[in-house]
Design a protein around this motif. Structure first.
Motif, PDB file in Angstrom:
ATOM      1  N   ASP A 534       0.561  -1.310  -0.092  1.00 49.33           N
ATOM      2  CA  ASP A 534      -0.258  -0.486   0.038  1.00 49.33           C
ATOM      3  C   ASP A 534       0.801   1.366   0.188  1.00 49.33           C
ATOM      4  O   ASP A 534       0.387   2.392  -0.357  1.00 49.33           O
ATOM      5  N   PHE A 535       1.690   1.499   0.844  1.00 42.45           N
ATOM      6  CA  PHE A 535       2.941   2.721   1.143  1.00 42.45           C
ATOM      7  C   PHE A 535       3.986   1.470   0.516  1.00 42.45           C
ATOM      8  O   PHE A 535       4.662   0.803   1.408  1.00 42.45           O
ATOM      9  N   TYR A 536       5.129   2.902  -0.449  1.00 40.00           N
ATOM     10  CA  TYR A 536       6.642   1.855  -0.437  1.00 40.00           C
ATOM     11  C   TYR A 536       7.390   3.313  -0.740  1.00 40.00           C
ATOM     12  O   TYR A 536       6.878   3.948  -1.499  1.00 40.00           O
ATOM     13  N   LEU A 572       3.819   5.198  -4.038  1.00 43.42           N
ATOM     14  CA  LEU A 572       4.959   5.343  -3.883  1.00 43.42           C
ATOM     15  C   LEU A 572       5.902   6.650  -3.121  1.00 43.42           C
ATOM     16  O   LEU A 572       5.384   7.793  -4.047  1.00 43.42           O
ATOM     17  N   LEU A 573       6.687   6.665  -2.425  1.00 41.89           N
ATOM     18  CA  LEU A 573       6.991   7.907  -1.714  1.00 41.89           C
ATOM     19  C   LEU A 573       9.047   8.161  -2.247  1.00 41.89           C
ATOM     20  O   LEU A 573       8.689   6.426  -1.097  1.00 41.89           O
ATOM     21  N   THR A 574       9.188   8.915  -2.423  1.00 37.99           N
ATOM     22  CA  THR A 574      10.478   8.669  -2.786  1.00 37.99           C
ATOM     23  C   THR A 574      11.201   9.878  -2.243  1.00 37.99           C
ATOM     24  O   THR A 574      11.143  11.376  -1.895  1.00 37.99           O
ATOM     25  N   PRO A 617       9.037  14.918   3.361  1.00 36.72           N
ATOM     26  CA  PRO A 617       9.601  13.589   2.962  1.00 36.72           C
ATOM     27  C   PRO A 617      10.089  13.189   1.867  1.00 36.72           C
ATOM     28  O   PRO A 617      11.432  13.086   1.895  1.00 36.72           O
ATOM     29  N   GLU A 618       9.839  14.369   0.451  1.00 43.45           N
ATOM     30  CA  GLU A 618      10.424  14.330  -0.296  1.00 43.45           C
ATOM     31  C   GLU A 618      11.717  14.723  -0.712  1.00 43.45           C
ATOM     32  O   GLU A 618      12.203  14.674  -1.449  1.00 43.45           O
ATOM     33  N   LYS A 619      11.482  16.006   0.234  1.00 44.28           N
ATOM     34  CA  LYS A 619      12.693  16.634   0.345  1.00 44.28           C
ATOM     35  C   LYS A 619      14.591  16.561   0.671  1.00 44.28           C
ATOM     36  O   LYS A 619      14.183  15.736   1.643  1.00 44.28           O
TER      37      LYS A 619
END
Length: 840
Positions: A534-536, A572-574, A617-619
RNA sequence: GCGAAAGUGGCGGAACUGGCAGACGCGCCGGAUUUAGGAUCCGGUGGCCGCAAGGCUGUGGGGGUUCAAAUCCCCCCUUUCGCACCA
């Protein structure tokens, strides 16, 4: 009052969590599941604060979802095969296995000291036979379906790693891992047929609505689908061979006045062979082939070519055109040959100008601009229009012509429509030791024979010395190589290449669902419950490596009947990297910060809070010691507030409805904070603003307690009596604070939660809920603008009507000077939030 | 070259579908406490003018739409990332 002592409480709670098996989970169909995953780790030795940021992000999500009532699977494991272990073995004379397992032990300790809520009983380690056995199993299934095959071809060879690399693993002509140069070598290699899923991989992108656009764009570019046609020109004279070209602009073929071959094209050698004096010709070919590959691929070299002296017939015009060899034509794309249409392709135009080749216009723009003429053309016309000088197709619009002409080519058997991809099959052979052995036996009579499933795993033999040079280390071990053919029983040789480690990571997330299964890679029923993820969360550097391979494996496993979904990762979160002194942390730069040092000085909770608070979180974030200290200060502030009050307010029961203004305002803040933190965490993952909301709550609580005489800044606060109404408000606020803080700083939260009289663990508590009616302010401050500039602020009841607000604004003494003597043209009241008076 | 994202105080960053720019934190300044320092607590902190009340100005630069723009549109600059002779 005791001091905040993270070292004591963190050890205590980590121990309790293990004893309670607090984060271990089993399938529970009565509850909704949530699969929270972070990219597993390469056990390089030590995790630094940049690596663990990702794990902390995942942990916040996992802990919150758990409290929201989901059955959360949050596993971790080790991407344990790979070159660094082998290189370390060569340098330090340690066995790769010992090196890897030691590193894992150390890094696992680091993560445990951070209090990440992993289901450690599901831990997997890819270098162990119980895992890589299933790589072999999946490989054999793919071999059966012709998705794994062996072929001799030109492959990327990393000079430093001494092994083959897949296309995805070559970045700007260099090795993705060590940045050294990559050569082309012709070798016989194993490939996985990812191209047969090219369309599915491309189409699936549209359904990945919760992935960053950036990653999707990169995948689209990488797959590089283009529709067009293959047409056959034929070489005149002897030998009369066909030349197939690929084009996306069949509509321009009447302008095709020459044919270009890549220097690598097979026909080039055949033409040379048919020549009497071929040495000069061969020399020029060799020069092109030797040109720097990167420069050729990126177009940084001058476009050059030479005439082969041969002619080929254009199948549409019937005309004979020159055949040239050109250094900018790529051997590995399409057919390695192209038709030259100088009037309508910029590269061909430049080439024709340079070598004085004929230019013929076959498309005229139909947007009303002046007609093109060959002798005045300054650059290729690549736009659309209508066909001219194209025989029976003249007059057709470009797009229609492409369809009609493709059909015509098919009828005349001179061509057909095709789809071309940039994506290539995935080369997985590696000429190194520390990887999964490919379970194939080479038999002289039977050919390539799969190792029978019941003989899996093909275990890695225990090699003790590593030269690091030459061919596959496994080939040096006779006991491994020499075997019997499973089919005919004759003496045979084992395959000595190992698999790319990206095979291991392409399906590990399914293994977590059923990590100890010894009959299958995983039970399909377990995957049905837990998967897809669900969340990666992980680094963007895997946008077109791990993430495209995994999507491919997911589809293969679906076709094998092991999973039922089409895409493995829903969201997806990078995450951004952690920089120090402007650079990515790395051992070689000597700028790493070890989480253990931070834990020893400030505690894990401070480190966690800092990394979550300092940026989204992405930064990427720039590491600062002062920022870390700020987080430490905040946690001390929380401790000084809650710890002495906990025993005094616990069990105070829910606040009564009839509160005084001060109590009611505090209660409002509590409910508003629950609302803000909840929406910041889910579905958005705005961890930094969630933390700032909690800081505001603490700031307000300090002021509130001060007024109530029981705050940290009050002299002899312990002896001041707290009114029961106030105690209830405080209890509610403090419990909410502790619960909302718990995903970020679980140890501190557990300790305070216990002191608030709860004994089941904060991770088992319910996420707090808010009452919108209480969260809503009962008075508002409404700014009044005159011509867009704020001139006054009105404090009014929340329910005040727009009409009343307008009247208030016009009557306000501070507004008065700005409107007297002027005409009020309009008054805008924006949904009870703002009044703007427009005057002239 | 093409494409995408971003550009907000001294710094990291807030600002939901256009509606009080600068939440929260760091740093800095002042105060309380303290023998002192540290810690803690309180207050201040975009710039300019002003003793103050207040005024003007301000989200990379320039134009535009709107009662109202950090936010929408156009042009330009800078940074980061991706693609880059793919026929």
């Amino acid at each position: 009052m005791s001091d905040y002592s993270p070292q004591t409480i963190e050890k205590k709670w980590q121990q309790r969590w293990t004893e309670r098996r607090a984060f271990e989970v089993v399938e529970d169909p009565s509850k909704p599941k949530f699969y929270c995953l972070v990219m597993f780790a390469y056990p390089s030795g030590h995790a630094h604060v940049g690596h663990v940021r990702n794990y902390m992000i995942g942990d916040v999500v996992a802990r919150m979802k758990r409290m929201l009532g989901y059955q959360v699977i949050h596993p971790f494991g080790w991407d344990a095969f790979g070159l660094p272990a082998e290189n370390a073995a060569i340098q330090n004379e340690v066995h790769p296995k010992a090196w890897t397992l030691d590193n894992i032990a150390h890094m696992k300790g680091q993560l445990q000291r951070l209090g990440i809520s992993y289901a450690w009983e599901r831990e997997i380690t890819t270098c162990l036979p119980e895992y890589y056995r299933w790589n072999q199993w999946i490989f054999l299934k793919m071999f059966e379906r012709d998705l794994a095959y062996r072929r001799r071809s030109s492959v990327n060879w990393c000079l430093s790693c001494q092994t083959v690399l897949a296309n995805e693993q070559v970045v700007d002509g260099r090795c993705w891992r060590c940045s050294s140069e990559v050569d082309l070598r012709a070798l016989e290699q194993w490939f996985l047929r990812i191209t047969s899923y090219a369309d599915q991989l491309l189409d699936g992108i549209d359904r990945l609505t919760e992935w960053p656009d950036k990653v999707l764009t990169m995948q689209r570019n990488w797959i590089g689908r283009s529709e067009g046609a293959r047409v056959t020109f034929s070489l005149t004279g002897e030998p009369a061979l066909p030349i197939e070209v690929f084009t996306t602009r069949l509509d321009t073929i009447y302008g095709g006045t020459f044919v270009l071959l890549a220097p690598e094209h097979a026909l080039v050698d055949k033409i040379a062979a048919s020549m009497n004096e071929s040495e000069a010709f061969r020399k020029r070919v060799r020069r092109f082939r030797a040109q720097d590959r990167t420069a050729r691929l990126t177009g940084e070299i001058e476009k050059e070519g030479f005439d082969t002296g041969r002619r080929a017939t254009n199948p549409f015009t019937g005309e004979d055109v020159q055949v040239w060899v050109a250094n900018f034509v790529l051997g590995e794309y399409g057919t390695g040959a192209v038709m030259g249409v100088p009037a309508h392709d910029q590269r061909d135009f430049e080439f024709a100008k340079k070598y004085d080749l004929p230019i013929r216009i076959v498309i005229q723009p139909d947007d009303g601009s002046a007609p093109l003429a060959a002798d005045t053309l300054q650059e290729a016309y690549v736009g659309s229009g209508r066909l001219v000088a194209s025989g029976e197709f003249s007059g057709l619009p470009c797009a229609d012509a492409r369809t009609v002409m493709t059909q015509a080519a098919a009828e005349r058997k001179i061509g057909e429509s095709t789809v071309q991809y940039r994506l290539k099959d995935w080369g997985i052979s590696r000429q190194r030791y520390w990887g999964t052995p490919i379970p194939i036996v080479h038999c002289e009579t039977c050919g390539l024979v799969p190792v029978p499933y019941e003989e899996l795993p093909v275990e890695l033999p225990d090699v003790t010395t590593f030269s690091g040079r030459g061919d596959s280390p496994l080939a040096q071990i006779p006991e491994f190589v020499n075997t019997m053919c499973p089919t005919c029983g004759a003496a045979a040789r084992r395959e000595t290449d190992t698999m790319d480690t990206f095979v291991d990571s392409s399906w590990y997330y399914y293994r977590y669902c059923d990590p100890r299964n010894d009959a299958l890679p995983f039970d399909p029923a377990a995957a049905r419950y837990w998967a897809p993820v669900d969340f990666y969360s992980g680094g963007v550097e895997h946008a077109i490596l791990h993430l495209i391979y995994s999507r491919f494996f997911c589809k293969v496993l679906r076709d094998l009947g092991l999973v039922e979904h089409d895409e493995p990762f829903t969201r997806l979160l990078t995450q951004g990297m952690v920089l120090k002194d402007g650079a990515v942390m790395s051992k070689s730069k000597g700028n790493v910060v070890d989480p253990d040092d931070m834990v020893a000085t400030y505690g894990a909770d401070t480190l966690r809070l800092y990394e979550m608070f300092v940026a989204p979180p992405e930064k990427e974030i720039e590491w600062t010691d002062s920022g870390l200290e700020g987080s430490f200060r905040f946690l001390n502030r929380v401790w000084r507030l809650v710890e002495p009050l906990a025993a005094r307010v616990r069990g105070a029961g829910p606040p009564v409805d009839d509160l005084d203004d001060v109590d009611r305002a505090m209660r409002r803040k509590t409910h508003e904070t629950i609302q803000r933190v909840s929406s910041d965490l889910d579905p958005r993952v705005h961890l930094n603003t969630a933390v700032s909301a909690l800081m505001e709550l603490v700031n307000d609580l300090y002021v509130f307690c001060d007024k109530a005489g029981c705050g940290p800044r009050t002299w002899q606060a312990e002896t001041v009596e707290i009114r029961p109404e106030t105690a209830a408000v405080l209890n509610e606020a403090i419990e909410a604070l502790v619960l909302l803080l718990s995903p970020f700083t679980p140890h501190l939260a557990e300790e305070l939660w216990e002191r608030l009289g709860h004994h089941d663990g904060v991770e088992a508590a319910d996420w707090p809920t808010f009452d919108p009616a209480i969260a809503k302010a009962d008075t508002l401050v409404v700014p009044v603008q005159v011509n867009g500039k704020v001139r006054a602020r009105l404090t009014v009841d929340a329910g005040r009507s727009d009409a009343a607000l307008e009247a208030d604004a016009l009557a306000d003494p501070q507004v008065h000077p700005f409107i007297t003597g002027k005409t009020v043209a309009k008054v805008i009241v924006a949904r009870g939030r703002l009044v703007n008076i427009v005057v002239k």
